[in-house]
Design a protein around this motif. Structure first.
Motif, PDB file in Angstrom:
ATOM      1  N   ALA A  27      75.220  36.931   3.333  1.00 36.58           N
ATOM      2  CA  ALA A  27      75.189  35.560   2.803  1.00 36.58           C
ATOM      3  C   ALA A  27      75.604  34.555   3.873  1.00 36.58           C
ATOM      4  N   ASN A  28      76.636  34.893   4.663  1.00 40.40           N
ATOM      5  CA  ASN A  28      77.064  33.980   5.730  1.00 40.40           C
ATOM      6  C   ASN A  28      75.995  33.817   6.790  1.00 40.40           C
ATOM      7  N   LEU A  29      75.391  34.925   7.210  1.00 35.86           N
ATOM      8  CA  LEU A  29      74.340  34.820   8.218  1.00 35.86           C
ATOM      9  C   LEU A  29      73.172  34.024   7.672  1.00 35.86           C
ATOM     10  N   TYR A  30      72.813  34.271   6.425  1.00 35.96           N
ATOM     11  CA  TYR A  30      71.708  33.535   5.813  1.00 35.96           C
ATOM     12  C   TYR A  30      71.987  32.031   5.830  1.00 35.96           C
ATOM     13  N   LEU A  31      73.174  31.626   5.387  1.00 35.14           N
ATOM     14  CA  LEU A  31      73.498  30.199   5.343  1.00 35.14           C
ATOM     15  C   LEU A  31      73.588  29.591   6.742  1.00 35.14           C
ATOM     16  N   ALA A  32      74.139  30.343   7.695  1.00 34.55           N
ATOM     17  CA  ALA A  32      74.229  29.835   9.067  1.00 34.55           C
ATOM     18  C   ALA A  32      72.831  29.661   9.664  1.00 34.55           C
ATOM     19  N   LEU A  33      71.938  30.626   9.435  1.00 36.01           N
ATOM     20  CA  LEU A  33      70.575  30.503   9.944  1.00 36.01           C
ATOM     21  C   LEU A  33      69.813  29.383   9.237  1.00 36.01           C
ATOM     22  N   ALA A  34      70.084  29.200   7.950  1.00 34.18           N
ATOM     23  CA  ALA A  34      69.449  28.094   7.231  1.00 34.18           C
ATOM     24  C   ALA A  34      69.878  26.753   7.832  1.00 34.18           C
ATOM     25  N   MET A  35      71.173  26.631   8.156  1.00 34.30           N
ATOM     26  CA  MET A  35      71.642  25.396   8.802  1.00 34.30           C
ATOM     27  C   MET A  35      71.006  25.249  10.174  1.00 34.30           C
ATOM     28  N   LEU A  36      70.852  26.366  10.894  1.00 34.67           N
ATOM     29  CA  LEU A  36      70.215  26.317  12.206  1.00 34.67           C
ATOM     30  C   LEU A  36      68.784  25.807  12.090  1.00 34.67           C
ATOM     31  N   ALA A  37      68.076  26.237  11.062  1.00 41.95           N
ATOM     32  CA  ALA A  37      66.694  25.764  10.863  1.00 41.95           C
ATOM     33  C   ALA A  37      66.645  24.251  10.713  1.00 41.95           C
ATOM     34  N   GLU A  38      67.684  23.673  10.118  1.00 43.16           N
ATOM     35  CA  GLU A  38      67.729  22.221   9.929  1.00 43.16           C
ATOM     36  C   GLU A  38      67.815  21.464  11.253  1.00 43.16           C
ATOM     37  N   VAL A  39      68.383  22.082  12.279  1.00 38.65           N
ATOM     38  CA  VAL A  39      68.589  21.368  13.550  1.00 38.65           C
ATOM     39  C   VAL A  39      67.583  21.793  14.612  1.00 38.65           C
ATOM     40  N   THR A  40      66.562  22.554  14.211  1.00 35.32           N
ATOM     41  CA  THR A  40      65.518  22.966  15.148  1.00 35.32           C
ATOM     42  C   THR A  40      64.188  22.401  14.686  1.00 35.32           C
ATOM     43  N   GLY A  41      63.157  22.681  15.448  1.00 35.60           N
ATOM     44  CA  GLY A  41      61.812  22.245  15.083  1.00 35.60           C
ATOM     45  C   GLY A  41      60.794  23.189  15.675  1.00 35.60           C
ATOM     46  N   GLY A  42      59.527  22.920  15.416  1.00 35.28           N
ATOM     47  CA  GLY A  42      58.432  23.663  16.016  1.00 35.28           C
ATOM     48  C   GLY A  42      58.487  25.153  15.754  1.00 35.28           C
ATOM     49  N   GLN A  43      58.196  25.931  16.814  1.00 34.90           N
ATOM     50  CA  GLN A  43      58.112  27.382  16.700  1.00 34.90           C
ATOM     51  C   GLN A  43      59.469  28.006  16.361  1.00 34.90           C
ATOM     52  N   THR A  44      60.541  27.428  16.900  1.00 29.71           N
ATOM     53  CA  THR A  44      61.879  27.972  16.617  1.00 29.71           C
ATOM     54  C   THR A  44      62.184  27.875  15.130  1.00 29.71           C
ATOM     55  N   ARG A  45      61.916  26.700  14.553  1.00 25.64           N
ATOM     56  CA  ARG A  45      62.154  26.546  13.115  1.00 25.64           C
ATOM     57  C   ARG A  45      61.305  27.523  12.325  1.00 25.64           C
ATOM     58  N   GLN A  46      60.039  27.669  12.709  1.00 23.96           N
ATOM     59  CA  GLN A  46      59.147  28.565  11.977  1.00 23.96           C
ATOM     60  C   GLN A  46      59.637  30.002  12.033  1.00 23.96           C
ATOM     61  N   GLN A  47      60.165  30.428  13.180  1.00 27.81           N
ATOM     62  CA  GLN A  47      60.695  31.787  13.296  1.00 27.81           C
ATOM     63  C   GLN A  47      61.881  31.991  12.359  1.00 27.81           C
ATOM     64  N   VAL A  99      72.355  15.339   9.992  1.00 23.23           N
ATOM     65  CA  VAL A  99      73.748  15.587   9.604  1.00 23.23           C
ATOM     66  C   VAL A  99      73.887  15.487   8.086  1.00 23.23           C
ATOM     67  N   GLN A 100      73.265  14.499   7.473  1.00 31.26           N
ATOM     68  CA  GLN A 100      73.341  14.340   6.020  1.00 31.26           C
ATOM     69  C   GLN A 100      72.687  15.511   5.285  1.00 31.26           C
ATOM     70  N   ASN A 101      71.587  16.054   5.850  1.00 33.30           N
ATOM     71  CA  ASN A 101      70.973  17.233   5.233  1.00 33.30           C
ATOM     72  C   ASN A 101      71.938  18.415   5.226  1.00 33.30           C
ATOM     73  N   LEU A 102      72.678  18.584   6.302  1.00 33.79           N
ATOM     74  CA  LEU A 102      73.653  19.677   6.364  1.00 33.79           C
ATOM     75  C   LEU A 102      74.801  19.450   5.385  1.00 33.79           C
ATOM     76  N   VAL A 103      75.213  18.211   5.248  1.00 33.96           N
ATOM     77  CA  VAL A 103      76.277  17.881   4.295  1.00 33.96           C
ATOM     78  C   VAL A 103      75.781  18.056   2.861  1.00 33.96           C
ATOM     79  N   ASN A 104      74.603  17.508   2.557  1.00 37.24           N
ATOM     80  CA  ASN A 104      74.099  17.495   1.182  1.00 37.24           C
ATOM     81  C   ASN A 104      73.583  18.845   0.694  1.00 37.24           C
ATOM     82  N   HIS A 105      72.896  19.588   1.557  1.00 35.27           N
ATOM     83  CA  HIS A 105      72.254  20.832   1.115  1.00 35.27           C
ATOM     84  C   HIS A 105      73.074  22.088   1.401  1.00 35.27           C
ATOM     85  N   TYR A 106      73.994  22.013   2.369  1.00 37.42           N
ATOM     86  CA  TYR A 106      74.766  23.193   2.751  1.00 37.42           C
ATOM     87  C   TYR A 106      76.269  22.956   2.615  1.00 37.42           C
ATOM     88  N   TYR A 107      76.635  21.821   2.059  1.00 32.58           N
ATOM     89  CA  TYR A 107      78.033  21.464   1.800  1.00 32.58           C
ATOM     90  C   TYR A 107      78.889  21.567   3.068  1.00 32.58           C
TER      91      TYR A 107
END
Length: 199
Positions: A27-47, A99-107
């Motif tokens: 669960a922690n890895l999932y949430l951390a990777l989900a937050m990482l997706a928020e701060v990336t784009g392109g191919q990295t986000r898609q991966q 930053v607001q997406n991380l606050v609002n969606h991932y608390y």
């Protein structure tokens, strides 16, 4: 959580195989990777989206919200407290919307400062210890933010609960534990769930 079975199945062997006594929170890895997706784009986000089984960042936000709400509990019987944080270096400007997406969606709690300084390292260790009930002080005492970091993400979970069905001590008996290097005779707790199934 059922939609994440593939992620759990792929990630658990990666983290729990090998030498040593290991602990891993999917669960922690999932949430951390989900937050990482928020701060990336392109191919990295898609991966990251592909790894987490999400079709889009919007779907990931919804899925992460379901994971959070399914796991977060403090009802007197079970304590399962999740926490996320974002650590930002003051030398850089960050997109407010991200930053607001991380606050609002991932608390996520947000901390600003000079990453890598002893003051920020102390704040990070204090946050980690606060979120985990002080149980990881030995593990966090040397935790540091790299001075070259632009930002950092942290995710914790504190879990405490009793057994739904307690073990009866009279059912404990010696048995053979087949270890990596040798077999050992150790006490095993035994419980019958049905006449055909034991653990």
């Amino acid at each position: 959580a059922d939609s994440l079975t593939d992620f759990w199945a792929k990630s658990i062997p990666e983290f729990l195989s090998g030498d040593g006594n290991r602990a891993y929170s999917p669960a922690n890895l999932y949430l951390a990777l989900a937050m990482l997706a928020e701060v990336t784009g392109g191919q990295t986000r898609q991966q990251v989206l592909d790894l987490l089984g999400a079709d889009s960042i919007a779907a990931l936000r919804t899925q992460a919200g379901h994971v959070w709400n399914a796991l977060y509990c403090d009802d007197g019987e079970t304590t399962s407290l999740l926490a996320n944080s974002l650590w930002l270096d003051d030398a850089y400007n960050f997109k407010d919307a991200t930053v607001q997406n991380l606050v609002n969606h991932y608390y996520a709690s947000v901390f600003n400062g000079d990453l890598g300084t002893e003051e920020m390292n102390r704040q990070l260790r204090a946050w980690l210890n606060s979120q985990t009930g002080g149980l990881l002080q030995e593990q966090t005492e040397n935790t540091k933010l790299d001075p070259a970091s632009v930002f950092a993400l942290a995710s914790t979970i504190y879990f405490a609960a009793g057994w739904d069905s307690k073990f009866n001590e009279t059912r404990t008996a010696d048995g053979i534990f087949h270890g990596k290097d040798q077999d050992l005779t150790v006490p095993f707790m035994n419980k019958t769930i049905t006449d055909d199934f034991y653990y």
